[in-house]
Design a protein around this motif. Structure first.
Motif, PDB file in Angstrom:
ATOM      1  N   ASP A  70       0.873  -1.248  -0.095  1.00  0.00           N
ATOM      2  CA  ASP A  70      -0.148   0.285  -0.067  1.00  0.00           C
ATOM      3  C   ASP A  70       1.220   1.316   0.036  1.00  0.00           C
ATOM      4  O   ASP A  70       1.479   1.259   0.920  1.00  0.00           O
ATOM      5  CB  ASP A  70      -1.011  -0.238   1.504  1.00  0.00           C
TER       6      ASP A  70
ATOM      7  N   TYR B 230       0.520   5.101   0.662  1.00  0.00           N
ATOM      8  CA  TYR B 230      -0.141   6.444   0.380  1.00  0.00           C
ATOM      9  C   TYR B 230       0.060   7.397   0.033  1.00  0.00           C
ATOM     10  O   TYR B 230       1.339   7.817   0.717  1.00  0.00           O
ATOM     11  CB  TYR B 230       0.099   6.391   2.322  1.00  0.00           C
TER      12      TYR B 230
ATOM     13  N   TYR C 285       1.118  -3.246  -6.301  1.00  0.00           N
ATOM     14  CA  TYR C 285       0.828  -2.092  -5.003  1.00  0.00           C
ATOM     15  C   TYR C 285      -0.451  -1.793  -4.956  1.00  0.00           C
ATOM     16  O   TYR C 285      -1.125  -1.612  -6.379  1.00  0.00           O
ATOM     17  CB  TYR C 285       1.474  -0.902  -4.478  1.00  0.00           C
ATOM     18  N   ARG C 286      -1.292  -1.045  -4.172  1.00  0.00           N
ATOM     19  CA  ARG C 286      -2.616  -0.418  -4.059  1.00  0.00           C
ATOM     20  C   ARG C 286      -2.876   1.267  -4.003  1.00  0.00           C
ATOM     21  O   ARG C 286      -1.635   1.400  -2.654  1.00  0.00           O
ATOM     22  CB  ARG C 286      -3.335  -1.139  -2.657  1.00  0.00           C
TER      23      ARG C 286
ATOM     24  N   VAL D  42      -3.559   4.957  -2.605  1.00  0.00           N
ATOM     25  CA  VAL D  42      -4.226   4.734  -0.980  1.00  0.00           C
ATOM     26  C   VAL D  42      -3.615   6.336  -1.269  1.00  0.00           C
ATOM     27  O   VAL D  42      -3.165   7.094  -0.100  1.00  0.00           O
ATOM     28  CB  VAL D  42      -3.729   4.140   0.190  1.00  0.00           C
TER      29      VAL D  42
ATOM     30  N   ASP E   2       4.285  -2.438   4.260  1.00  0.00           N
ATOM     31  CA  ASP E   2       3.902  -3.753   2.986  1.00  0.00           C
ATOM     32  C   ASP E   2       4.145  -5.165   3.900  1.00  0.00           C
ATOM     33  O   ASP E   2       4.226  -5.451   4.173  1.00  0.00           O
ATOM     34  CB  ASP E   2       5.866  -3.917   2.766  1.00  0.00           C
ATOM     35  N   HIS E   3       2.698  -5.415   2.733  1.00  0.00           N
ATOM     36  CA  HIS E   3       1.841  -6.730   3.741  1.00  0.00           C
ATOM     37  C   HIS E   3       2.223  -8.228   3.995  1.00  0.00           C
ATOM     38  O   HIS E   3       2.148  -8.882   4.286  1.00  0.00           O
ATOM     39  CB  HIS E   3       0.235  -6.662   3.288  1.00  0.00           C
TER      40      HIS E   3
ATOM     41  N   SER F 230       5.663  -1.272   7.782  1.00  0.00           N
ATOM     42  CA  SER F 230       5.135  -0.005   7.922  1.00  0.00           C
ATOM     43  C   SER F 230       6.308   1.148   7.615  1.00  0.00           C
ATOM     44  O   SER F 230       7.498   1.162   8.143  1.00  0.00           O
ATOM     45  CB  SER F 230       4.242   0.669   8.423  1.00  0.00           C
TER      46      SER F 230
END
Length: 231
Positions: free
Chosen positions: A3, A5, A26-27, A29, A57-58, A68
């Motif tokens: 993700d 941001y 990736y997403r 946000v 990073d999940h 994070s």
């Protein structure tokens, strides 16, 4: 999955370009900093400085809990090491890259940012401040221009140092800089602008926020912060 941001600032574009360059899933946000979304509790858990960008990073390499990261330079370094690209492992070439990454973080970004503030956003035009930061931006451009006189990229090969610097040079007109005064820097800038990852990042960024400018309310929010903003 990662993700990011993000908002459409020079620092926001840095990791977005790198994610595109690395072809990672990736997403994106969006964090609308003009509406104060950077102060929301969920965001502050990963970005205690209430600034974008931030990354989660999940699926970290150690297989543990999500990682994070805040601060754009740290994000670039993390992603490059994660994929073993655009940041060498060996000490000599590694620090050739890192010194220019940190140069951007400590010099080009802050000075160009103050340039933006006093030339575009300050409620009163202060000639001394404008000249101070326009001149310092020009000096930093000259440093890059000299560096690029005998090499294609800041550290020789394309790296996260170039990715860090490019979005700040992308605002050269707002910074009252003419790239014709810096021919080696102009050549570098034009080459990077054509990279598919860069064009993709800016296309995605414009889809998130196509506005050019800032409302009075957003200016009050962004430029009126002090210690009470943290408490």
């Amino acid at each position: 999955m990662i993700d990011l941001y993000f908002w459409t600032t020079p620092n926001g574009y840095k990791p977005l370009i790198l994610l595109e360059e690395l072809k990672l899933d990736y997403r994106l946000v969006p964090v609308d900093i003009g509406k104060g979304e950077q102060f929301e509790a969920g965001f502050l858990k990963i970005a205690p400085n209430n600034r974008i960008p931030a990354l989660v990073d999940h699926d970290p390499a150690d297989g543990g809990a999500p990682i994070s990261i805040f601060e754009s330079g740290a994000i670039l370094e993390y992603l490059a090491d994660r994929q073993d690209r655009l940041l060498p492992r060996l000490p000599r070439p590694r620090f050739e890259v890192l010194q220019w990454l940190y140069w951007q973080m400590g010099g080009l970004g802050p000075m160009a940012g103050q340039n933006h503030h006093f030339t575009q956003y300050a409620p009163e035009k202060i000639p001394y401040a404008i000249k101070r930061y326009v001149d310092e931006t020009a000096r930093l451009y000259a440093v890059m221009n000299r560096r690029l006189a005998d090499r294609d990229y800041l550290a020789g090969e394309y790296s996260i140092a170039d990715i860090a610097c490019y979005p700040w040079v992308a605002s050269h007109e707002k910074q009252q800089q003419d790239l014709n005064d810096f021919p080696h820097l102009r050549r570098w800038f034009e080459a990077i602008a054509l990279r598919p990852a860069v064009t993709a990042a800016y296309t995605k960024g414009r889809a998130v926020n196509s506005k050019d400018g800032m409302s009075d309310e957003a200016k009050k929010l962004l430029f009126g912060q002090n210690a009470s903003s943290i408490r």
